[in-house]
Design an enzyme around this catalytic site. Sequence first.
Site, short mmCIF file in Angstrom:
data_model
loop_
_atom_site.label_atom_id
_atom_site.label_comp_id
_atom_site.label_asym_id
_atom_site.label_seq_id
_atom_site.Cartn_x
_atom_site.Cartn_y
_atom_site.Cartn_z
CB SER A 246 -0.93 -0.01 1.24
OG SER A 246 -0.20 0.49 2.34
CE LYS A 247 -0.78 7.12 -2.91
NZ LYS A 247 -1.56 6.15 -3.80
NE ARG A 248 0.46 0.60 5.94
CZ ARG A 248 1.10 -0.42 6.28
NH1 ARG A 248 2.03 -0.62 6.77
NH2 ARG A 248 0.48 -1.46 5.62
CG HIS A 249 4.61 -1.08 1.72
ND1 HIS A 249 3.37 -1.48 1.94
CD2 HIS A 249 5.18 -1.74 2.89
CE1 HIS A 249 3.00 -2.24 3.01
NE2 HIS A 249 4.23 -2.45 3.65
N GLY A 250 5.36 3.35 0.08
CA GLY A 250 6.17 4.08 -0.87
C GLY A 250 5.18 4.16 -2.08
#
Length: 483
Positions: A246-250
């Site tokens: 998800s976005k949390r991973h870049g």
Amino acid sequence: MTSPTLSGKNPVRVRFAPSPTGALHLGGARTALFNYLFARHHGGEFVLRVEDTDRERSTEESVSGIFDGMNWLGLEWDSGPFYQSQRMERYLEAARTLLSSGHAYRCDCSPDDLEARRKEAMAAGLPPRYDGRCRNRNVPADRPHVIRFHNTRKGDVVVSDLIRGNVTFDAEVLDDLVLVRSDRTPTYNFAVVIDDADMNISHVIRGDDHINNTPRQILLFEALGVSLPAFAHIPMIHGTDRTKLSKRHGATSVTAYRDMGYLPDAMVNYIVRLGWSHKDQEIFSRAELIEFFDLDHVGSSPSIFNPEKLLWLNAHYMKTSRGTDLLPQLLPFLPEEKDPLYPGSKDSGPGAEHLIRAIDEWKGRTRTLLELGESLQPFLDRHFAYSPELAKKGFTAENIPVLREVYRRLEAVELWDHDHLSEALKSLVQELSLKLGQVASPLRGALTGQTVSPGIHEVMILLGKQESLSRINRAIEHLGETS
Ligand code: GLU
């Protein structure tokens, strides 16, 4: 067709069927890539289908973002794009066929009733599925209604998956699925089956998140009397913390990587390895991917997205690409020039040749087009800036005498080539009992404004004698002013 994975309809016809409710993410790009490679490997067709029946969430912007991403990665489709929103009549026609064959029925249960019955069932410890109340009620067509699938199957429905093997579902829990909503729009499972049947899809290759839909789709294929495609569900992509990407991973959208200066070939090479392998080979040309790709080497456990490895691969592709091939991709990353060193280089004018030489000198030292564009600034513009790093590394007025001496010696060099330049600097170093670094570092700072660069002789050759000398002068002045 001899491949062991080829059990489905013939000839091979696969599809990528994105819902345009957002950008093309890495997972979607991988599904598209696997379908594309599978089609190319088997000499089949790759169909693009836009699943835009959800009018609220589908946007034009997402459609063009998805197409951009696919074009950038070079995933050319052979047929389509087909839009589900333009096939609404077809779904209704198919629903009428199922109504007349007894495989579907109209249901006018209100959402409130359904909810109340669902709660009752759950309270009684029963599965919360539709109780079949309208199956034999012959609800008239002029009342508000949905159309449901009449699921009569008992026992197991087995999805024989090319990646996961046999996955078994209990037919009874599959419910009397809604096929057409009360607003006459088809549900996902229904539209997909009609399309896959009409488009003669031989292999459905898609994300694992659809595996629970597959038994429902199988029942629909059976009711329509259409032979099944083969199914292959690709495991999810996780972040390094092993949770769903998800976005949390870049950045997760493919075009974000394009805008950060990644090369499409590196991206393709990275994405294909998220789940697929061929011996222990890491780097593949497009032709090799087409030759080697098949589903038998797609693993069944989730793959891990590792941005470091992607960057490493990109650096590899930067290094091994030719300057001429990099130039067009680099253009958006080149800074504006105030006083161009190679006029016209960006529009393949006479300066392009110089620029390509500069790219070739630099490309192995940068990891992305963005970094390359920044590093090339001093090679494009006479008005380059001195990096603040330089002063920290000792680029100070103390360098003025050595730069004056370098100037004097270089001015005397007539043949401006590697050997003569090397000779001039070497004798200076020896005569003044200096270390090479004591000359090369200030000279590099003077010529490029940076602390790292390609070999100093290459830099001087690229800049030419006149520009090199004028930069040394400019540095002497600059250091004099800043002392
Ligand atoms: N439209 C679906 C999605 O974007 C894919 C459907 C399919 O491949 O069957 O997830």
